[in-house]
Design a protein around this motif. Sequence first.
Motif, PDB file in Angstrom:
ATOM      1  N   ASP A  26     -19.534  50.184 -15.681  1.00 18.26           N
ATOM      2  CA  ASP A  26     -20.347  48.989 -15.507  1.00 18.26           C
ATOM      3  C   ASP A  26     -19.425  47.792 -15.342  1.00 18.26           C
ATOM      4  OD1 ASP A  26     -22.693  50.386 -15.709  1.00 18.26           O
ATOM      5  OD2 ASP A  26     -22.899  50.044 -17.866  1.00 18.26           O
ATOM      6  N   ILE A  27     -19.498  47.166 -14.188  1.00 19.23           N
ATOM      7  CA  ILE A  27     -18.631  46.032 -13.887  1.00 19.23           C
ATOM      8  C   ILE A  27     -19.444  44.759 -14.110  1.00 19.23           C
ATOM      9  CG2 ILE A  27     -17.107  44.992 -12.196  1.00 19.23           C
ATOM     10  CD1 ILE A  27     -16.375  47.907 -12.898  1.00 19.23           C
ATOM     11  N   PRO A  28     -19.032  43.893 -15.045  1.00 12.88           N
ATOM     12  CA  PRO A  28     -19.783  42.664 -15.303  1.00 12.88           C
ATOM     13  C   PRO A  28     -19.784  41.731 -14.082  1.00 12.88           C
ATOM     14  CG  PRO A  28     -18.240  43.115 -17.089  1.00 12.88           C
ATOM     15  CD  PRO A  28     -17.910  44.059 -15.969  1.00 12.88           C
ATOM     16  N   LEU A  29     -20.939  41.190 -13.802  1.00  9.18           N
ATOM     17  CA  LEU A  29     -21.050  40.263 -12.672  1.00  9.18           C
ATOM     18  C   LEU A  29     -20.152  39.047 -12.874  1.00  9.18           C
ATOM     19  CD1 LEU A  29     -24.882  40.442 -12.014  1.00  9.18           C
ATOM     20  CD2 LEU A  29     -23.065  41.209 -10.490  1.00  9.18           C
ATOM     21  N   ARG A  30     -19.999  38.608 -14.104  1.00  9.98           N
ATOM     22  CA  ARG A  30     -19.165  37.429 -14.350  1.00  9.98           C
ATOM     23  C   ARG A  30     -17.714  37.690 -13.935  1.00  9.98           C
ATOM     24  NH1 ARG A  30     -19.572  39.787 -19.223  1.00  9.98           N
ATOM     25  NH2 ARG A  30     -17.662  40.009 -20.418  1.00  9.98           N
ATOM     26  N   CYS A  31     -17.268  38.941 -14.006  1.00 10.28           N
ATOM     27  CA  CYS A  31     -15.918  39.280 -13.537  1.00 10.28           C
ATOM     28  C   CYS A  31     -15.873  39.281 -12.013  1.00 10.28           C
ATOM     29  CB  CYS A  31     -15.494  40.643 -14.061  1.00 10.28           C
ATOM     30  SG  CYS A  31     -15.269  40.685 -15.842  1.00 10.28           S
ATOM     31  N   LEU A  32     -16.934  39.793 -11.397  1.00  6.31           N
ATOM     32  CA  LEU A  32     -16.971  39.863  -9.940  1.00  6.31           C
ATOM     33  C   LEU A  32     -17.090  38.480  -9.319  1.00  6.31           C
ATOM     34  CD1 LEU A  32     -19.342  42.925  -9.579  1.00  6.31           C
ATOM     35  CD2 LEU A  32     -16.849  42.874  -9.392  1.00  6.31           C
ATOM     36  N   GLU A  33     -17.728  37.572 -10.035  1.00  9.16           N
ATOM     37  CA  GLU A  33     -17.920  36.226  -9.498  1.00  9.16           C
ATOM     38  C   GLU A  33     -16.600  35.479  -9.350  1.00  9.16           C
ATOM     39  OE1 GLU A  33     -22.374  35.912 -11.380  1.00  9.16           O
ATOM     40  OE2 GLU A  33     -20.840  34.538 -12.100  1.00  9.16           O
ATOM     41  N   ARG A  34     -15.574  35.908 -10.070  1.00  6.85           N
ATOM     42  CA  ARG A  34     -14.258  35.247  -9.935  1.00  6.85           C
ATOM     43  C   ARG A  34     -13.695  35.419  -8.536  1.00  6.85           C
ATOM     44  NH1 ARG A  34     -12.455  37.234 -15.601  1.00  6.85           N
ATOM     45  NH2 ARG A  34     -12.155  39.142 -14.457  1.00  6.85           N
ATOM     46  N   ASP A  35     -13.959  36.565  -7.899  1.00  5.36           N
ATOM     47  CA  ASP A  35     -13.451  36.832  -6.555  1.00  5.36           C
ATOM     48  C   ASP A  35     -14.515  36.650  -5.489  1.00  5.36           C
ATOM     49  OD1 ASP A  35     -10.895  37.438  -7.409  1.00  5.36           O
ATOM     50  OD2 ASP A  35     -11.365  39.561  -7.696  1.00  5.36           O
ATOM     51  N   ALA A  36     -15.670  36.119  -5.891  1.00  5.60           N
ATOM     52  CA  ALA A  36     -16.753  35.926  -4.924  1.00  5.60           C
ATOM     53  C   ALA A  36     -16.418  34.780  -3.970  1.00  5.60           C
ATOM     54  CB  ALA A  36     -18.059  35.625  -5.662  1.00  5.60           C
TER      55      ALA A  36
END
Length: 109
Positions: A65-75
């Motif tokens: 499970d990859i947290p969206l808050r982590c993915l948003e850093r590279d969004a």
Amino acid sequence: MAVVTFDPGHARFVKAGSRSFFLSTTDGRVFHLLRTTCPHRGGPLHLGQLDASRGVIRCPWHDNDIPLRCLERDAAPLVMRPGSATAVLPDPGGEPITVDGRLILATQR
Ligand code: FES
């Protein structure tokens, strides 16, 4: 950097050079243009299962499970308006920019 505007009702994938992004939302109001590659080992996150209540995407390769808050850093920064989405993309380094596989001919720098 490059700026691209597209219709979010008809397009979901944006590619700038080697970097691919997909449009994601947890509630239909707040949208993000997330990288398609999982930070673990590069799995296809756009094929993952979104769990909005937990704020994660389950990667289809290793079931992490990859947290969206982590993915948003590279969004890619994104501005949504009715019928259009405008994204600021990383410099494609002379490579093409595509939206759902269609070549974008005009971009702003
Ligand atoms: S590649 Fe996504 S969890 Fe391993």
